[in-house]
Design an enzyme around this catalytic site. Structure first.
Site, mmCIF file in Angstrom:
data_model
loop_
_atom_site.group_PDB
_atom_site.id
_atom_site.type_symbol
_atom_site.label_atom_id
_atom_site.label_comp_id
_atom_site.label_asym_id
_atom_site.label_seq_id
_atom_site.Cartn_x
_atom_site.Cartn_y
_atom_site.Cartn_z
ATOM 1 N N TYR A 1 10.467 -100.666 -24.641
ATOM 2 C CA TYR A 1 10.605 -100.861 -23.192
ATOM 3 C C TYR A 1 11.134 -102.237 -22.822
ATOM 4 C CZ TYR A 1 6.133 -103.117 -24.082
ATOM 5 O OH TYR A 1 5.148 -103.914 -24.601
ATOM 6 N N GLY A 2 11.347 -103.109 -23.801
ATOM 7 C CA GLY A 2 11.775 -104.476 -23.494
ATOM 8 C C GLY A 2 12.986 -104.897 -24.294
ATOM 9 N N LEU B 1 13.754 -104.585 -27.266
ATOM 10 C CA LEU B 1 14.220 -103.649 -28.292
ATOM 11 C C LEU B 1 15.064 -102.514 -27.701
ATOM 12 C CD1 LEU B 1 11.044 -103.436 -30.547
ATOM 13 C CD2 LEU B 1 13.293 -104.237 -31.268
ATOM 14 N N GLU C 1 6.874 -108.458 -33.213
ATOM 15 C CA GLU C 1 5.926 -108.226 -32.115
ATOM 16 C C GLU C 1 4.611 -108.992 -32.321
ATOM 17 O OE1 GLU C 1 6.704 -106.742 -29.423
ATOM 18 O OE2 GLU C 1 8.169 -105.176 -29.829
#
Length: 133
Positions: A6-7, A9, A73
């Site tokens: 959602y970001g 990536l 992450e």
């Protein structure tokens, strides 16, 4: 193998190019429950388990280095308080098929000693790509 991102990536962002790129075989829009926040002084978002909807991408990958993504992450293992993100199985709605899929999602770790709500800026659209463009 499918992953939900959602970001940074997502396709078009720097970490997609670095970690996924050629491993991506299919990209579909998806949504997960939660709220999205920008993090002050960082170029990536935080997803918190709150009421709301976050839009991202379900990416079917082949030969993707998932261990490298865990490291990026700052995910050190299940229930580790030093994780920047926890990796949790969540229901993701595939917006192209309407199906609900159970996928790993990186959730910002609010039990990390460095966590502070003061560092977060709510993203009302729940869509990092829309927020950054």
């Amino acid at each position: 193998m499918k992953i939900f991102v959602y970001g940074s990536l997502r396709k078009g962002f720097f970490n997609f190019n670095k970690y996924i790129n050629k491993a991506a075989k299919k990209i579909e829009l998806g949504q997960v429950r939660g709220k999205l926040y920008a993090i002050k002084n960082k170029d990536y978002p935080a997803l918190l388990e709150e009421n709301g909807v976050v839009t991202g991408e379900i990416i079917t990958v082949e030969n993707c280095d998932l261990v490298a993504i865990d490291k990026m992450e700052n995910y050190f293992g299940e229930n580790n308080s030093l994780n920047e993100y926890n990796k949790i199985k969540k229901e993701v709605k595939n917006l192209e098929t309407g199906e609900i899929e159970l996928l790993d999602v990186y959730i910002y770790n609010t039990t990390n000693p460095n966590f502070s709500y003061a560092d977060l800026i709510f993203v009302p659209s729940g869509d990092w790509k829309q927020y950054k463009n």
